[in-house]
Write an enzyme that holds these catalytic residues in place. Structure first.
Site, short mmCIF file in Angstrom:
data_model
loop_
_atom_site.label_atom_id
_atom_site.label_comp_id
_atom_site.label_asym_id
_atom_site.label_seq_id
_atom_site.Cartn_x
_atom_site.Cartn_y
_atom_site.Cartn_z
N ASP A 56 0.83 -1.20 0.00
CA ASP A 56 0.00 0.00 0.00
C ASP A 56 0.87 1.26 0.00
OD1 ASP A 56 0.86 0.00 2.61
OD2 ASP A 56 -1.14 0.13 3.51
N SER A 57 2.20 1.07 0.02
CA SER A 57 3.12 2.20 -0.19
C SER A 57 2.88 2.82 -1.56
CB SER A 57 4.57 1.75 -0.04
OG SER A 57 4.81 0.57 -0.77
N ASP A 95 -1.51 -6.47 -0.46
CA ASP A 95 -1.40 -5.76 0.82
C ASP A 95 -2.78 -5.21 1.18
OD1 ASP A 95 -0.19 -4.69 3.01
OD2 ASP A 95 0.90 -3.12 1.96
N LYS A 125 -0.99 -9.81 2.85
CA LYS A 125 -0.32 -9.22 4.01
C LYS A 125 -1.31 -8.30 4.73
CE LYS A 125 2.84 -5.79 3.70
NZ LYS A 125 2.29 -4.77 4.64
N GLU A 127 -1.50 -5.75 8.21
CA GLU A 127 -0.86 -5.16 9.37
C GLU A 127 -1.69 -5.50 10.60
OE1 GLU A 127 0.24 -1.05 9.05
OE2 GLU A 127 1.03 -1.33 7.03
N GLU A 193 8.61 -5.61 10.50
CA GLU A 193 9.13 -4.30 10.06
C GLU A 193 9.79 -3.57 11.24
OE1 GLU A 193 6.63 -1.97 7.49
OE2 GLU A 193 7.96 -0.22 7.64
#
Ligand code: KIV
Length: 303
Positions: A56-57, A95, A125, A127, A193
């Site tokens: 999502d960057s 993501d 993925k 978070e 991370e």
């Protein structure tokens, strides 16, 4: 160049979660890069990357947003599907964006299915923190392969100065336990991370899951880096753990300036870049429509 003739006898045709487990067992480092579009996907697969993460960057690096929070499922799925088209053989990681499970977690199963069914992902993925253990357990029970992203989680933590996790031993013990709990809950892989190297090493040693490091040192089963950072492309503020392996911005800028120069000086396009009429058709055209005045013609002829 296809993956087959890349010259790496150990490299299978299609990298799956199973392949990553095998790499962990055989201590072969897993390589992962972020990727956000078709052309880059072709290049990265051909270069031999094992996994591509459509992070999502992309919110900042592709869409120019200030942070990742507003990126939508539709955008993530569209770009992830494009990456899959360019890289059919990599292990593809989607993501889950913040909007995919906030303000409530209700749509997360449907959103995971979109990543799997519409974009062709192998892993998703997410978070997470301890409050997501039940969510991951439910997803796992429904057959969703989740990569649990632990440590620094940028979607919910904005203080970059406080980014490094597990400098203190009680935080380290907490993370070791959390990693264990996500494994028991059924996560398929872990991403750490900005965790200290020694703690990342212990998580990796205690876990049967593939553990990927993002700024968490060399002892994990694999590494992920943001493509823009290894290529020094604009838009990213490279953290200390990132390394630039190429100066793509310079190459792009040089090529673009040369193109601009050639257009401005009528050096491009040349004859080889033109489509021509057959002479007999040109004759017919000349007969039927007035020829260009010589002064105008000169502009189009001059170099
Ligand atoms: O979005 C992203 O790029 C990430 C990282 C782990 C690199 O989540």
């Amino acid at each position: 160049m296809s993956r087959k003739n890349y010259g790496d006898a150990l490299m299978p045709e299609k990298i799956t979660l199973e392949t990553l487990r095998h790499y962990k067992q055989s201590r072969r480092p897993i390589t992962m890069l972020t990727c956000y579009d078709y052309a880059a996907a072709v290049l990265l697969q051909n270069a031999g990357a094992d996994c591509l993460l459509v992070g999502d960057s992309l919110a900042q690096l592709v869409l120019g947003h200030e942070n990742t929070l507003s990126v939508t499922m539709d955008t993530m799925v569209t770009l992830t599907a494009a990456v899959r088209k360019g890289a059919p053989d990599v292990c593809l990681v989607g993501d889950m964006p913040y909007t995919g499970y906030h303000p409530d977690q209700e749509p997360i199963y449907r959103n995971c299915r979109r990543f799997l069914d519409e974009a062709g992902c192998d892993l998703i993925k997410i978070e997470v923190n301890r409050s997501h253990l039940d969510m991951v357990a439910q997803l796992a029970a429904q057959g969703i392969p989740v990569m649990a992203h632990l440590g620094y989680t940028p979607q919910t933590e904005f203080q970059l100065a406080k980014k490094i996790r597990t400098r203190l031993s009680d935080q380290a013990l907490q993370l070791l336990q959390t990693a264990k709990d996500f494994e028991s809950a059924g996560a398929a892989a872990l991403l750490l991370e900005c965790v200290t190297d020694i703690v990342a090493q212990r998580v990796t040693a205690q876990s049967t899951l593939p553990v990927i490091s993002c700024g968490s040192g060399p002892y994990c089963d694999g590494q992920v880096m943001v493509l823009h950072e290894i290529l020094a492309l604009p838009g990213s503020v490279a953290p200390r753990f990132a390394k630039a392996y190429g100066q793509a911005a310079e190459h792009i800028s040089t090529a673009v300036k040369e193109y601009l120069y050639e257009v401005r000086h009528r050096l491009f396009p040349t004859d080889q870049h033109c489509y021509h009429m057959p002479p007999e058709e040109k004759e017919k055209l000349d007969a039927a429509s007035p020829r260009l005045r010589p002064d105008i013609f000169a502009i189009y002829q001059s170099k």
